[in-house]
Motif scaffolding. Sequence first.
Motif, PDB file in Angstrom:
ATOM      1  N   LYS A 159       0.986  -1.425   0.009  1.00 18.88           N
ATOM      2  CA  LYS A 159      -0.063   0.172  -0.041  1.00 18.88           C
ATOM      3  C   LYS A 159       0.798   1.075  -0.092  1.00 18.88           C
ATOM      4  O   LYS A 159       0.730   2.258  -0.748  1.00 18.88           O
ATOM      5  CB  LYS A 159      -0.789  -0.165   1.147  1.00 18.88           C
ATOM      6  N   VAL A 176      -5.641   5.524  -3.736  1.00 13.40           N
ATOM      7  CA  VAL A 176      -6.391   5.463  -2.713  1.00 13.40           C
ATOM      8  C   VAL A 176      -7.638   4.272  -2.897  1.00 13.40           C
ATOM      9  O   VAL A 176      -7.730   3.554  -2.314  1.00 13.40           O
ATOM     10  CB  VAL A 176      -7.336   6.544  -2.446  1.00 13.40           C
ATOM     11  N   GLN A 177      -7.943   4.048  -4.286  1.00 12.74           N
ATOM     12  CA  GLN A 177      -8.975   3.120  -4.694  1.00 12.74           C
ATOM     13  C   GLN A 177      -8.290   1.918  -4.492  1.00 12.74           C
ATOM     14  O   GLN A 177      -8.839   0.890  -3.692  1.00 12.74           O
ATOM     15  CB  GLN A 177      -9.231   3.507  -6.108  1.00 12.74           C
ATOM     16  N   ASN A 179      -5.724   0.787  -2.784  1.00 14.15           N
ATOM     17  CA  ASN A 179      -5.577   0.565  -1.161  1.00 14.15           C
ATOM     18  C   ASN A 179      -6.876   0.169  -0.202  1.00 14.15           C
ATOM     19  O   ASN A 179      -6.764  -0.624   0.577  1.00 14.15           O
ATOM     20  CB  ASN A 179      -4.951   1.689  -0.530  1.00 14.15           C
ATOM     21  N   GLU A 180      -7.784   0.823  -0.743  1.00 12.50           N
ATOM     22  CA  GLU A 180      -9.199   0.489  -0.182  1.00 12.50           C
ATOM     23  C   GLU A 180      -9.600  -0.920  -0.509  1.00 12.50           C
ATOM     24  O   GLU A 180      -9.939  -1.691   0.114  1.00 12.50           O
ATOM     25  CB  GLU A 180     -10.194   1.429  -0.360  1.00 12.50           C
ATOM     26  N   TYR A 181      -9.374  -1.303  -1.808  1.00 14.04           N
ATOM     27  CA  TYR A 181      -9.712  -2.693  -2.089  1.00 14.04           C
ATOM     28  C   TYR A 181      -8.731  -3.793  -1.595  1.00 14.04           C
ATOM     29  O   TYR A 181      -9.327  -4.789  -1.073  1.00 14.04           O
ATOM     30  CB  TYR A 181      -9.445  -2.736  -3.704  1.00 14.04           C
ATOM     31  N   ASP A 183      -7.586  -3.566   1.238  1.00 12.90           N
ATOM     32  CA  ASP A 183      -8.366  -3.680   3.017  1.00 12.90           C
ATOM     33  C   ASP A 183      -9.509  -4.516   2.829  1.00 12.90           C
ATOM     34  O   ASP A 183      -9.623  -5.144   3.751  1.00 12.90           O
ATOM     35  CB  ASP A 183      -8.266  -2.343   3.520  1.00 12.90           C
ATOM     36  N   ARG A 184     -10.182  -4.225   1.817  1.00 12.14           N
ATOM     37  CA  ARG A 184     -11.590  -4.891   1.850  1.00 12.14           C
ATOM     38  C   ARG A 184     -11.304  -6.410   1.560  1.00 12.14           C
ATOM     39  O   ARG A 184     -12.046  -7.285   2.261  1.00 12.14           O
ATOM     40  CB  ARG A 184     -12.510  -4.309   0.679  1.00 12.14           C
TER      41      ARG A 184
END
Length: 347
Positions: A159, A176-177, A179-181, A183-184
Motif C-alpha cells: 500500500k 486510494v482506490q 489501497n481500499e480494495y 483492505d476490503r
Amino acid sequence: MKTRRLLFISILLSFCLISSLSGCSTGKDANENTQQAARTVTDMAGRTVTLPEKIEKIANIGPVGVLNGFVQLMGEGDKICHQMPANFTKTDRWKYQPIFSPQIKDLPVLEVDKNIDLEVLHAIQPDICFTMNKETVESLKEQNIPVVFLKWTQPEDAKACIALLGEVFNKRDLAVQYNEYFDRTIAEAGEKTATLKEKKTALYGKPTDFSQPHLIAEWWLKQAGALSVTDDGRTAERLTYTTEDLLRWNPDTIFVFTQQEAKSIKETSAFQSVKAVQDDAIYVVPTVAHVWGNRTIEQPLMIFWAMHKLYPELMPKEELQTKIKDFYNTYFHYDMAPNEIDAIIGD
C-alpha cells in the motif's frame, strides 16, 4: 514643462510594463509551473527525488515483474521503455506482460545477467527509474536519471508503494482506490476463514530444491485460512529445509511455481507418503502481471485463489472468476475472456 511631462509619462509607462511582465513571472500560473518543474517525492529509502516535468519513459530495474505490475496498475504501462530480461521472455509464463504493455516486445533489453546495460540505458534515456535494489540507486547516481526506490518487506508495504506511485504520477485517487480494495480483501477473507473449524496445512515454494523463497507467502497463506508449515516466526526472505522436514510436516496442500515442479514432486519416490501428493493437492500458482504467490499487486487475488483451492466451499469457482475479471478490468483495463480466467484458476 511639456517635455518634462512627456518624460514622466514615458517613465511611468515603462514602470507599468515592467511591473506587468514581472507579475506574469510571479503570479499563480508561474508559481504552479515552477512547482511542477521542481516537484519532489520522498521515496522509501527516505531520499528526496526531483521528478521531471513530464514522465514519458519509465525503466524498471531489478525485480522487473513486480515493478512492471506496479506501473501497469497505475495506468502507465505504455511508458515502460524496455523489454524484460531473458529469464522472463524465454517461456510463455509471462505472456500477459506484452498484453498489458504491448510496446515492450519490440524494445531493447536493459538488464543482462542482472547487470544494467549502460549502452542501452543511454540509448533509451528513461525519464525515471524504479527499483527495489539500493545498489541500483547507487549505480545510477552518475547517470542523472531520477531513481525512485520502492521497498516491500511487509504486507502493508504494498500500500505504501502504491501511495508513493500515486504521488509520482499524480494519481492519488487511483492509489486510494486500490489501497481500499486491498483492505476490503483482507477483511472479506477474514470473515470467510473465521467460519473454519479446522485449518489445512500448506507449503509454498520449491520442494524439489527444498526452499521457500518468499516471506510474503507466510502472510497470504494465513489470510487464506491455511497453516503454513514454514511459518516458524522467521524474518529472513528465504528458508531452506530438508526431505526429513517435508516428511515431518506432511502438508495437506502444496503450492508450487511451475507445472514441471508439480510433476517432479508427484514422481519423486521420497514424497509418496506426503498427504498432498496422495490427495493430488499440488497446485501451480498463477502468473499474470507477476507470480501471484510472490510480491505483487495481485496479492489480494492470490488470497482468494488459495482459498478456492483449500476450501472451495468458502470461495466457489464462480465467485473467484468474477473477482479476477473485475480486478483486471478495473486496474489493467483488460477484459479477461472466460477461457483466460479458467486457465488462470487451473484444475
